[in-house]
Design an enzyme around this catalytic site. Sequence first.
Site, PDB file in Angstrom:
ATOM      1  CE  LYS A   1      -4.333  -1.670   2.006  1.00 37.30           C
ATOM      2  NZ  LYS A   1      -4.097  -3.096   1.878  1.00 37.30           N
TER       3      LYS A   1
ATOM      4  CD  GLU B   1      -4.700   5.549   3.864  1.00 30.26           C
ATOM      5  OE1 GLU B   1      -5.892   5.342   4.143  1.00 30.26           O
ATOM      6  OE2 GLU B   1      -4.199   5.260   2.775  1.00 30.26           O
TER       7      GLU B   1
ATOM      8  CG  HIS C   1     -12.114  -1.864   8.141  1.00 29.41           C
ATOM      9  ND1 HIS C   1     -12.331  -0.518   7.958  1.00 29.41           N
ATOM     10  CD2 HIS C   1     -11.642  -2.001   9.398  1.00 29.41           C
ATOM     11  CE1 HIS C   1     -11.997   0.138   9.054  1.00 29.41           C
ATOM     12  NE2 HIS C   1     -11.586  -0.733   9.948  1.00 29.41           N
TER      13      HIS C   1
ATOM     14  NE  ARG D   1      -8.138  -9.585  -4.585  1.00 29.71           N
ATOM     15  CZ  ARG D   1      -9.253  -9.041  -4.124  1.00 29.71           C
ATOM     16  NH1 ARG D   1     -10.353  -9.108  -4.861  1.00 29.71           N
ATOM     17  NH2 ARG D   1      -9.293  -8.412  -2.960  1.00 29.71           N
TER      18      ARG D   1
END
Length: 692
Positions: free
Chosen positions: A116, A200, A235, A297
């Site tokens: 990430k 973040e 999540h 994907r």
Amino acid sequence: MFTKILIANRGEIACRIIKTARKMGIATVAVYSDADQNALHVNMADEAVYLGASPSKDSYLKADKVIAAALQTGAQAIHPGYGFLSENAEFCRQCANNNITFIGPPSEAIEAMGSKSAAKNIMEQAQVPLVPGYHGDNQSEAVLKQAADEMGYPVLLKATAGGGGKGMRQVWSSEEFSDGLAAAKREAAASFGDDTMLVEKYLTQPRHVEIQVFCDNLDKAVYLFERDCSVQRRHQKVIEEAPAPHMSEALREQMGQAAIQSAQAIGYRGAGTVEFLLDTHPETGEQAFYFMEMNTRLQVEHPVTEFISDQDLVEWQLRVAAGEPLPKQQNELAINGHAFEARIYAEDPANDFLPATGQLTFLQTPQESEHVRVDTGVLQGDEVSVYYDPMIAKLVVWDESREKALQRLSKALAEYRVNGVTTNIDFLYNLATCQPFVDAELDTGFIEKHQALIFHSDQKTLAQELPMAALYLLLKQADEAQQIANASTDPNSPWYQAIGWRLNQTNQVSLSLAHSTADSEQIYDITSVQQLSSNGDVVYQIQIGEALHHCQGQIDGNQLDFIIDGYRGNAQIAINDLADSNNKQISLFRPNGAFNFTQVLPDLGDNDHQTHAGGLSAPMNGTMVAVLVNAGDTVTKDQPLVIMEAMKMEHTVKAPADGTITDVFFSAGDMVDGGAELLSFEATAITNAENS
């Protein structure tokens, strides 16, 4: 085009790929573990190769065994599905080294988006908007915490190698940071073998909107519009829809072009999803989007895009991987109607979505049509295993507008009937029909914000459903009596007459049915007298409290056809023996949902109902991740005691009260059966002074 492909996956996605391959005339090879030797995807494929033991690390994650299976069967390409090896760059390289086509992007693209933090750097250079955050290499707690303190709370800790909500924690204050970081790193290490984290800024009311992109080998790229995946728990997505509500054409094009820009920045090929956070200013209504991550994907929720675009994305994958150009260009793609996908899980929403295992003793899906699609990898009688994700199926619906599609979704959920394991179907129905969802007031905190609307118990029709359940049990009892009578050799015996004959008694039968809600359990005492009507039909006078119901009916397989107080209808019934008693669970499925009752049978002293006083039991089958206490430790209420992992999720068992740990029965790494006593616990005695 390929003549044979191997599918390096299991369950519904393997079945989904097989369907398209069969349509295209391509032979398929399945792979399987011990737990999946009789699975639907194995039976659907033309060939199947055994990989190993049930844990995925011993089977579906064994890249060398998957490659060997492809070589053994002559498969020219491997489709990885999603999960397992689908985003494993080394596996992609091994395919190339063995002259096998990997149906997916190049290994370099997987590596670029696999981290990430690296992905953020690439997107920053490509001028794709980013959420403020720290993506650096220095992973000391002090540096990470300083970054969080500077950007302001709340923040989101995310595993750089993560996905599916694993290794992710919200931190709301500086005081919570250390505990949140430790939990996220532990889960990330267990799930991905990498505990590197990024930090973040956490947007408090964002929407999760993702763009489906496709790139071919000829430097052409398109986007197939967007999906709104804002409704999530832990999540992880619950209900997805396409297109996203409240999306202007200008914003759609802007996000689509940004997604293509993201894909082209890493030399992408095949199907990919670029995920954005879409933030709306509460006063001005101005919308801004930020790159979150790219999934290299096919996505779980791809069917909603297929419905609104009228394209088969698996077919696109196969054609692009075979070197063909994209089937359509951007100007040939258009949105048609609206689609929803609801993920049917074996889990208990009322118990923090705890995964459930067990046998699917009864399974009836909505009828499939041009409007309704069920992607699944299980059949009635199959086991939901502790080894894999507990998703039973994906229910996908389409219609010409969001309102009509939502009506189809709620109807299909009411018709989806599962017994043997706890599911989230009632939860999904409540969610899909609550007014804020109908009004598309969406953000990623939707479930938490509207808990009172979603987690409610509907009691309004129980007066109708109770006599239905009682009638079913009485008819079953009468049927069993008839079978005994039919076996009698003496036609003059009163036992030969299956008419409720009693010596010096009325033919009264008593039942007890318990109905549980999230808050309580109520037991209903029911009496019934069997009579014959004027035309010779059997009528049951069923008394429940003050209400007397006149009932008739018959059982045909799993269906109860009834007439209750003049109302004629039917219901689907499933019945299970409860493992911990002689009681039986009766699940009654009606158009307005499922109703579960327990037939409480008399305790004749055959069962030992004693429990281990002060014992704490495993909430499910799983692996012990960490034992946080020792025998003799003094603990406080809600203190974490042990951490278990099942179905790729961590679950913490906490102290029910202040007290002392008297014994610990498992160690980290041990497999634990659901219900097993984990440790013994002695609560601190409460003095009279404390009670006064």
